[in-house]
Design an enzyme around this catalytic site. Structure first.
Site, PDB file in Angstrom:
ATOM      1  N   HIS A 143      38.033  30.797  41.297  1.00  0.00           N
ATOM      2  CA  HIS A 143      36.575  30.752  41.430  1.00  0.00           C
ATOM      3  C   HIS A 143      36.113  30.818  42.880  1.00  0.00           C
ATOM      4  CE1 HIS A 143      36.010  30.002  37.221  1.00  0.00           C
ATOM      5  NE2 HIS A 143      36.530  28.802  37.247  1.00  0.00           N
ATOM      6  N   ASP A 180      42.930  32.886  32.478  1.00  0.00           N
ATOM      7  CA  ASP A 180      42.269  31.583  32.457  1.00  0.00           C
ATOM      8  C   ASP A 180      41.005  31.736  31.609  1.00  0.00           C
ATOM      9  OD1 ASP A 180      41.980  28.881  34.476  1.00  0.00           O
ATOM     10  OD2 ASP A 180      40.135  29.615  33.555  1.00  0.00           O
ATOM     11  N   HIS A 182      38.118  30.682  31.951  1.00  0.00           N
ATOM     12  CA  HIS A 182      36.879  30.817  32.718  1.00  0.00           C
ATOM     13  C   HIS A 182      36.925  32.092  33.551  1.00  0.00           C
ATOM     14  CE1 HIS A 182      37.583  26.409  32.048  1.00  0.00           C
ATOM     15  NE2 HIS A 182      36.388  26.564  31.515  1.00  0.00           N
ATOM     16  N   ASP A 268      43.690  26.954  29.882  1.00  0.00           N
ATOM     17  CA  ASP A 268      42.517  26.323  29.274  1.00  0.00           C
ATOM     18  C   ASP A 268      41.912  27.162  28.143  1.00  0.00           C
ATOM     19  OD1 ASP A 268      40.718  26.613  32.480  1.00  0.00           O
ATOM     20  OD2 ASP A 268      41.878  28.103  31.342  1.00  0.00           O
TER      21      ASP A 268
END
Ligand SMILES: O=C(CCC1CCCC1)NO
Ligand SMILES: [Zn+2]
Length: 369
Positions: A143, A180, A182, A268
């Site tokens: 991120h 991931d 996200h 995740d």
């Protein structure tokens, strides 16, 4: 098959405190202190399962070398780097920029070791020391953008390693797959206008960052068409992820023909993660890895370097991570005692609304020259 493995106990000392990764405790608002979602436990448990299962004896241990300031500055601004160093020297550390990404005193050195660990793993794959590698690093990185950290990330570990490979080692095309749950916004932003770095993100639709990772985010300028985003509906299970691999990721890699494939490997998307609503099992991660290895064998001599990102289930991250590393190293499965529970959930088959999203993005692959 020689698989490199990189872990360091210092990654477990990255101190994210007790704001639960949401907000500082605030009794008046009912916010109690709670361990940060991004804590050492899931990574330490994965490392210990790698040891206890015996897989560690089949892996080539790689020692991380800290990233230099010059390497970090290939992605981040001088002002951001200086702020992290300054706050890292304070008794109580600081935050990477969004209030959700705290670090304790010495956090800079640990984050530099994480970024350097990914560089070390990529170099080991490129110089042939190992066929592929897994860097179990912390803090995560996908991120982080040039001037700020966010979403528990401080430095863009994979982006820094990719820049190093291109600018210091002369590598041409690099593909970065982010599974991931996200959106890999940070990595995407670094290469958004670069046609020599293909970024592909498979993520749950609009979870984090907010309003990020839509299918129509496809790159810009020279890089238009070299960013692919698959915003999967909540509840997507193994078959949805494998259909995305078969319909988008593998065809894109065949067309792009990278010299190495990097992976932002968060767990995740697993069926037991608290920060998302997907249903991937260790079998799903095993099969995703298998498909990636097969296309890597076709296009880039099997060269794959993996960097650990998110994943917050202390029970299930270990078994999902073990499945990836067993597959990378060609070792038999140790076993996943959680699998009978999660594989029985309804909804693992490919659903029409998931197929619709994936087919839309699959149509963009033809634009890769
Ligand atoms: O695992 C992560 C962190 C996601 C969280 C950051 C704030 C709320 C969700 N990113 O990959
Ligand atoms: Zn994540």
């Amino acid at each position: 098959m020689t698989t490199g493995y990189l872990y360091h106990e210092l990654f477990g000392w990255h101190d994210t405190g007790t704001n639960a990764g949401l907000a500082p405790s605030d009794p008046a608002a009912g916010l109690q202190p709670f361990v940060h979602f991004e804590n050492a436990e899931t990574k330490r448990r994965l490392h210990e399962l790698i040891v206890v299962s015996g897989l560690i004896d089949k892996l080539e241990r790689i020692r991380p070398v800290s990233a230099t300031e010059e390497q970090i500055l290939r992605v981040h601004t001088p002002e951001y780097l200086e702020r992290i160093k300054t706050e890292s020297a304070l008794p109580k550390g600081g935050d990477a920029g969004d209030g959700l990404s705290p670090f304790g005193r010495g956090g800079y050195e640990i984050a530099a070791l994480a970024a350097g660990g990914v560089i070390t793993a990529v170099e080991a794959v490129l110089n042939g020391t190992v066929d592929n590698a897994y860097a179990l690093v912390r803090p995560p990185g996908h991120h982080a953008v040039a001037s700020s950290g966010m979403g528990f990330c401080i430095f863009g570990n994979l982006a820094i390693a990719a820049k190093h490979a291109r600018e210091a080692l002369g590598v041409g095309r690099i593909a970065i797959l982010d599974w991931d749950v996200h959106h890999g916004n940070g990595t995407q932003s670094v290469f958004y206008d670069d046609p020599d770095v293909l970024t592909v993100s498979l993520h749950q639709d609009n979870v984090f960052p907010p309003n990020s990772g839509a299918a129509l985010e496809r790159g810009e300028g020279e890089g238009s068409g070299y960013a692919l985003n698959v915003p999967l509906p909540p509840g997507t299970g193994d078959q949805g992820y494998l259909y995305a691999m078969d319909s988008v990721v593998v065809p894109a890699l065949r067309r792009f023909r990278p010299e190495i494939i990097l992976v932002a490997s968060g767990f995740d998307a697993s069926a037991m993660d608290p920060l998302s609503r997907q249903m991937v099992t260790s079998t799903g991660y095993r099969e995703m890895t298998r498909r990636l290895m097969d296309v890597a064998d076709e296009v880039c001599g099997g060269r794959i370097a993996v960097s650990h990102e998110g994943g917050y289930s202390p029970v299930y991250v270990p078994f999902c991570g073990l499945a990836v590393m067993e597959t990378l190293s060609g070792q038999p499965a140790f076993g996943d005692p959680v699998l009978p529970i999660v594989s029985g959930f309804a909804g693992h088959d490919l659903q029409a609304h998931q197929k619709q999203v994936i087919d839309e993005v699959a149509g963009f692959v033809a634009d890769i020259a």
